[in-house]
Design a protein around this motif. Structure first.
Motif, PDB file in Angstrom:
ATOM      1  N   TYR A 114       0.842  -1.198   0.000  1.00 43.79           N
ATOM      2  CA  TYR A 114       0.000   0.000   0.000  1.00 43.79           C
ATOM      3  C   TYR A 114       0.878   1.249   0.000  1.00 43.79           C
ATOM      4  O   TYR A 114       1.826   1.347   0.787  1.00 43.79           O
ATOM      5  N   ARG A 127     -13.470   3.636  -3.255  1.00 45.91           N
ATOM      6  CA  ARG A 127     -12.701   3.348  -4.467  1.00 45.91           C
ATOM      7  C   ARG A 127     -13.080   4.343  -5.555  1.00 45.91           C
ATOM      8  O   ARG A 127     -14.259   4.621  -5.771  1.00 45.91           O
ATOM      9  N   ARG A 181      -8.012   4.439  -3.972  1.00 45.59           N
ATOM     10  CA  ARG A 181      -9.034   4.939  -3.042  1.00 45.59           C
ATOM     11  C   ARG A 181      -8.684   6.352  -2.602  1.00 45.59           C
ATOM     12  O   ARG A 181      -7.528   6.770  -2.651  1.00 45.59           O
ATOM     13  N   GLU A 183      -5.628   0.600 -13.539  1.00 48.39           N
ATOM     14  CA  GLU A 183      -4.948  -0.041 -12.417  1.00 48.39           C
ATOM     15  C   GLU A 183      -3.703   0.758 -12.047  1.00 48.39           C
ATOM     16  O   GLU A 183      -2.826   0.985 -12.873  1.00 48.39           O
ATOM     17  N   LYS A 190      -9.280   0.173 -10.463  1.00 48.13           N
ATOM     18  CA  LYS A 190      -9.294  -1.088  -9.723  1.00 48.13           C
ATOM     19  C   LYS A 190      -8.815  -0.913  -8.289  1.00 48.13           C
ATOM     20  O   LYS A 190      -9.294  -1.611  -7.385  1.00 48.13           O
ATOM     21  N   ASN A 191      -7.872  -0.015  -8.085  1.00 40.83           N
ATOM     22  CA  ASN A 191      -7.154  -0.051  -6.803  1.00 40.83           C
ATOM     23  C   ASN A 191      -6.690   1.324  -6.328  1.00 40.83           C
ATOM     24  O   ASN A 191      -5.632   1.449  -5.714  1.00 40.83           O
ATOM     25  N   LYS A 222      -0.836  -3.653  -4.089  1.00 41.80           N
ATOM     26  CA  LYS A 222      -2.265  -3.752  -3.831  1.00 41.80           C
ATOM     27  C   LYS A 222      -3.019  -2.453  -4.177  1.00 41.80           C
ATOM     28  O   LYS A 222      -3.881  -2.470  -5.051  1.00 41.80           O
ATOM     29  N   GLU A 223      -2.709  -1.359  -3.496  1.00 40.53           N
ATOM     30  CA  GLU A 223      -3.500  -0.149  -3.677  1.00 40.53           C
ATOM     31  C   GLU A 223      -2.659   1.112  -3.514  1.00 40.53           C
ATOM     32  O   GLU A 223      -1.638   1.117  -2.815  1.00 40.53           O
TER      33      GLU A 223
END
Length: 605
Positions: free
Chosen positions: A15, A563, A571, A258, A568-569, A277-278
């Protein structure tokens, strides 16, 4: 700090959190509780840890305009406010605005939070809000019952959390002006708030501060969420790291974008850090839209003229800006109140030096905190009939705009809820505050002590924008709050201003003040008052809405899981996601959003 450039650049983390401010440090620290994931935080400002200008609470506003602490934003000239330009301070350091605010631990009415759910956000309601706000807090009740009684510090045990990272408490010293002021409010017909931190803040209340009662120092995101966790091997925080854009890839027109990493600048050199991941953007309501737009996420009508490829066309990015603003009245005090006003620290430097030294012993004036906040509907200030007439005129005006096709579906949905809130007797559209000093520095003079009575509007109808004007991440975005574009906001502030002026004739406040310095008796007609308000208006530093949590068809930017639509990822976790403003100071809400977001990312809710 817990990280160096070499430990972040060209590395990969699960992250990446963009922004080490209030909500950003909350979500990052909570995610790092899992030793199996790695978290990197990139904060544009310095660390500023152990800085007395931050840790000692009495330094209200001393950071504003200083780039070491403050982004020092300015609006563009406001057409509906005589082309005034307003300064908008925001924290630029680890901890963000929680390091330079006025320490208020204030929570909104339950109805304001349920309104978020009503606008299409399942689970974002009062029940969840108060559960998670308590998760952030470690409340310390007053230890001295005599002091608590003197300063009207009422504890509702169920309204607090006791095991969270952030220490809150009532200030151990309150200005002697607070009591006569609150008693005058009561004599003017305002009742006591029943449960101000548990959904019922309407009326007069003393609220806690974000402060540690053991040493009378500020508590904020850096002391609560960074320092206790800085030695975790999976928690990396780099300061002086300006994020320039999110790096993303697209798999075709119909697919979601993404994020693969983030580009940032440190010591004038650009670097890239990867995300598995994000990417979580927590740069605040004034910076988050800038980062999204620089990354190709936003309104293509803003991006394409600047040569930025539109990866996700989201017209809501940077739109729906809502802000609390206040107007002020400065009064000269009876000389007996000399030591109740913060002016004494400026007019008598020796006294200020003595008080600073006493602070280390747990004594002295530097312990002083701001605690009195009064939230009321218009009807309390001007009577039910006059308030109803104002609201009915506003309803008719909005309906005319709808009929003429001038209001978006998003604003129609928001205004419907907002008008319902105004028509209820349970709303905090107006706020009354007292600051023990002359907020305007030029009014501080030797031999004179002042106080400033403030009136704020909390449920604004005007909606503004924040957009980039270049591809240079160092350039300030264009901030246009459209101040008073909807005249209802000016009318509401005028009502509160007039109420505050009448309060000077209500005892015991009447016996505390000598005369009105600003604006003075020459400002009397409504036209004069309007011009004065426009000239001297100030932000309350509560900007929200620029990445609103709304359905995409209502110009939303994030869904109820925070989100970003079309990704997709990515936030957003900060006050920019607030879809409709609240009758409260926003610090507690920023912490709460961070706490909720962490459990969303973890899959717990």
């Amino acid at each position: 700090m817990s990280a160096t450039t070499s430990e972040i650049a060209s590395k990969t983390f699960d992250y990446i959190v963009v922004g080490g401010g209030t909500a950003g440090l909350v979500v990052a620290a909570r995610l790092s509780e899992d030793p199996n994931v790695t978290v990197a935080v990139l904060e544009a400002g310095p660390a500023n840890l152990d800085d007395p200008l931050i840790t000692i609470p009495v330094h209200f506003g001393k950071h504003f305009g200083n780039h070491k602490y403050d982004w020092d934003f300015s609006t563009v000239p406001q057409k509906s406010a005589n082309n005034a330009v307003y300064k908008w301070a925001r924290g630029r350091m680890l901890g963000g605005s929680s390091a330079i605010n006025f320490l208020a631990w204030s929570k909104p009415p339950a109805e304001d939070m349920d309104a978020w759910e009503q606008l299409g956000n399942p689970g974002w309601n009062a029940s969840r809000y108060f559960e998670y706000s308590k998760k952030a807090e470690s409340f310390h009740p007053p230890q001295d019952e005599t002091v608590a009684k003197m300063f009207k510090q009422v504890v509702k045990p169920d309204a607090h959390g006791y095991h969270g990272p952030l220490v809150t408490s009532f200030p151990t010293l309150v200005s002697g002006l607070e009591i006569p002021f609150q008693e005058a409010l009561s004599n003017a017909g305002i009742g006591k708030a029943e449960d101000p931190l548990n959904g019922d803040p309407f009326g007069i209340a003393m609220t806690p501060n974000t402060r540690n009662p053991e040493n009378n120092t500020r508590t904020y995101a850096a002391t609560a969420y960074y320092l206790p966790n800085k030695d975790r091997k999976n928690f990396h925080v780099l300061t002086d790291a300006l994020v320039t854009r999110i790096i993303s890839k697209s798999h075709g027109d119909a697919s979601e974008v993404e994020a693969t990493g983030v580009e940032f600048e440190h010591d004038g050199i650009k670097h890239i850090v990867g995300a598995v991941k994000e990417v979580i953007v927590s740069a605040g309501a004034l910076k988050t839209p800038q980062i999204l737009e620089l990354s190709g996420i936003g309104d293509k009508r803003v991006l394409e003229p600047l040569g930025i490829e539109t990866l996700v066309d989201l017209p809501g990015v940077g739109a729906n800006l809502q802000e609390h603003c206040f107007t002020k009245m400065t009064l000269e005090l009876d000389p007996k109140h000399k030591y109740d006003s913060l002016d004494i620290l400026t007019t008598d430097p020796e006294y200020g030096k003595e008080q600073f030294e006493l602070h280390g012993e747990g004594k002295g004036f530097h312990r002083l905190g701001l605690s009195g906040y009064t939230f009321v509907p218009l009807a309390t200030l001007i009577g039910p009939e006059a308030a109803l007439n104002m609201i009915q005129r506003q309803k008719a005006k909005i309906q005319a705009q709808i009929d003429a096709g001038k209001l978006s579906k998003s604003l129609q949905a928001q205004y419907k809820v907002q008008l319902e809130r105004l028509e209820s007797s349970r709303n905090g559209d107006c706020e009354i505050m007292m600051f023990p000093g002359a907020i305007t520095p030029s009014l501080i003079k030797e031999g004179r002590s002042c106080t400033t009575v403030q009136a704020a509007s909390n449920l604004p109808f005007s909606r503004g924008t924040i957009h980039i004007n270049s591809t240079n991440p160092h350039d300030q975005p264009t901030i246009d709050p459209h101040t008073f574009e909807d005249t209802f906001d000016l009318e509401a502030l005028t009502v509160a201003f007039k109420f505050n002026r009448k309060l000077s004739n209500v005892e015991p406040w009447k016996s505390s003040v000598v005369s009105e310095i600003l604006p003075g008796p020459q400002v009397e007609s409504d036209a004069d008052i309007h011009n004065y308000i426009k000239k001297t208006l100030e932000t309350t530093f509560h900007t929200v809405g620029t990445a609103s949590m709304l359905p995409r068809e209502l110009d939303g930017v994030v869904d109820p899981k925070l989100r970003v639509y079309g990704t997709k990822n990515i936030r957003v976790v900060d006050l920019s996601i607030v879809p409709l403003h609240i009758a409260a100071h926003t610090q507690a809400t920023a912490y709460t959003i961070g706490e909720i977001a962490a459990d969303i990312v973890k899959g717990k809710i």
